[in-house]
Write an enzyme that holds these catalytic residues in place. Sequence first.
Site, PDB file in Angstrom:
ATOM      1  CG  ASP A  70      -2.205   0.690   1.085  1.00  0.00           C
ATOM      2  OD1 ASP A  70      -2.337   1.484   0.146  1.00  0.00           O
ATOM      3  OD2 ASP A  70      -3.119   0.455   1.910  1.00  0.00           O
ATOM      4  CG  ASP A 125      -9.653   2.144  -0.440  1.00  0.00           C
ATOM      5  OD1 ASP A 125      -9.159   1.044  -0.742  1.00  0.00           O
ATOM      6  OD2 ASP A 125      -9.110   2.934   0.361  1.00  0.00           O
TER       7      ASP A 125
HETATM    8  C1  DGJ Z   1      -5.922   1.746   1.853  1.00  0.00           C
HETATM    9  C2  DGJ Z   1      -6.310   0.556   1.037  1.00  0.00           C
HETATM   10  O1  DGJ Z   1      -6.828   0.960  -0.201  1.00  0.00           O
HETATM   11  C3  DGJ Z   1      -7.304  -0.289   1.821  1.00  0.00           C
HETATM   12  O2  DGJ Z   1      -7.726  -1.374   1.035  1.00  0.00           O
HETATM   13  C4  DGJ Z   1      -6.665  -0.743   3.084  1.00  0.00           C
HETATM   14  O3  DGJ Z   1      -5.601  -1.613   2.803  1.00  0.00           O
HETATM   15  C5  DGJ Z   1      -6.195   0.448   3.898  1.00  0.00           C
HETATM   16  N1  DGJ Z   1      -5.357   1.302   3.119  1.00  0.00           N
HETATM   17  C6  DGJ Z   1      -5.459  -0.007   5.121  1.00  0.00           C
HETATM   18  O4  DGJ Z   1      -4.938   1.027   5.825  1.00  0.00           O
END
Ligand code: DGJ
Length: 685
Positions: A433, A496
């Site tokens: 991430d 997301d």
């Molecule tokens: C952002 C990501 O897009 C989510 O899927 C998740 O992993 C969060 N970060 C976790 O902090």
Amino acid sequence: MDYRISGDRLSLIVARAADGALHLTWFGRQSDEAMRSSARFQRLPASPDQPVGPVLMPEHGAGFHGIPQVEGQGAGTGRRTRLSSPQAEVVENRLIVRARDIESGLSVTSEFRFDGDALFVATSLENNGDEALVLVRAASAVLPAPDWADSVLTHSGAWGREGHEQRRRWPSGRVEQLGRGGRPGFDGGPTLTVCEARARVSQGRMLTAHLAWSGPFRLAAERASDGSGQILAERLFAPGECRLDPGQSLQLPEVVWALSDCGQNGLSDVFHSYVRRYSRLLKRPVHLNTWEARYFDVDEAGCIALAQDAASIGAERFVLDDGWFRGRRDDTSSLGDWQVDSGQFPRGLGPLIRAVHAAGMSFGLWVEPEMVSPDSDLYRAHPDWVLGAGDGVMPTGRNQLVLDLSRPDVRAYLYDQLAALLDAHPITYLKWDCNRDLYPATQDGVDRSGEQTRGLYTLLDRVRKNYPVEIESCASGGGRIDAGIARRVDRFWASDATDAVDRLRIQRAAGLVMPPERLGAHIGPGLNPMTGRQVPMAFRGLAALFCHLGIEADPGDFTAEDRAVLARVIALYKGHRDWLASGRLLQLTEAAEDPDAAMMVSQDGHQALVRVMRIATPDRPLQKRIQLAGLDDDSHYRVTEIALVGDPMLWPLGEMPGGGLVREGLAMDPGKALSGRIFHLERAD
Ligand code: DGJ
């Protein structure tokens, strides 16, 4: 003299004009080469006596006012660089164009080559003089724009809202797609397309430039009032960032160009086969990702129960998202301390991983290596390791700071942390991430954003070289999707947003360049936490089906009916994922059209899946037929509707001619809002 290179069906021809300039006289189908233009420009009123058209490596001095590929000056003398007399040669189907500035010693080399029908341009610079050069622009490529291009297609978006198509008329002036954040961002990334007015998903001419680069970028289309135009793709340099000392050279990111005369589907054909050539052959197991099921509330017992339940409905990989490492209870702390939290996992990750394996799943782990929380042991030990530390300017984003990946010691530390995890546990997958942009991207006042990107690539390459782990690129969702990082990762978390309606748009946009099997698509809860929309399970499942399927919810919260539908979706995905991963994606309706229809056709053409998604209540009860694409005109296909709810599951609709399905279309029943239908086609002769 002509210089020609060829791809599968396309070719590119450059010709030298009488004044020595190099003209791009052809980029199109080999069969139509006779239609190429001449290496000469008409002299227009009120313009230089020696006409200056949009040639390769143009320079301002001669009266050209478009975008030069390289612009700079001597660091001491202030003398402006000036490229002249570009030379061309073709070596093994690669066109090499070299231009030099005799005074300063700067030389620029662009190499053009085809990979399939994707055209690559790779450019490098070298300072052979004795004065340092400071460049304000060093573009990877500037190509003349086709005269048929009268609109520009880009995408815009924000967190959870990626993928909005923006199509603008482009009679003259400049249209830009810009990314300054240090990751490609939610705005569609480093991609820009010029189109002719009639171009749609499956018709008309389009040309796309995509920069294979995950750092700051600019793509621009610029048309002068005389009608000439250019398309530029460049790594964006901050002031002073692009400095070439004597003897120094610089390799710029590659640009990948796709040209289509059959709309966006033709562009995707080119990009998808290019990305797939660099893809690893993977099974693409069904994921259960813990984020929306548990957020930070992860512990051994809860995760084991979640994994076992997910496995019972067909999930094959359990990915432990954020919250597993030392001290991490929310997003205010602990990034950088990549050791297992002894409160939530007192016995380490071993028992959970063993339970995951016992349930028949593999295990994946979330990490965010580029970042550090001010409240972390890593930051307390190395406050000088973050970007901006030397300047004393360190604004946080999601409560975190960015580690300076241009430093070898920082990269070595991160590699060791990741290696320790991968050595200690059978982890087959990392969700990597990156939850903030780079601001500032400086160290001691000097911009480092390009070096940061190179540092990330070096770190990823080292991990990939030494461990057979699959990696997903995630950046607060779809903030880092580009062909540069695609060579180093296997999957992208597209957004997301798990609302299936929004996802159709988001996946369509990301799918212009990335093949669908590279895009993670997870089935979320019925009542979507981001949008508040209640979407039926069948719709959620179908929206995810062509991508890399997963679950982003606690299946224990689903009703028994929804679990049964989900199990069917998973079985359907497993039955088709092998050919889907090399299949052809064809959009059948335009973006934002309702219904949203798309299909996948297997590489051998023997089978296809057609998906029709009705979003709002139809304005009329009798639906239009959906015209299919990519089928063999002379073949017949057995068409079967697959029901995700009720019995029977398979509804044979008979044998239909491929040509008829394309020209006349598949008949639709009256549709309801938020309903989806899926049809399987199998070639019968
Ligand atoms: C952002 C990501 O897009 C989510 O899927 C998740 O992993 C969060 N970060 C976790 O902090």
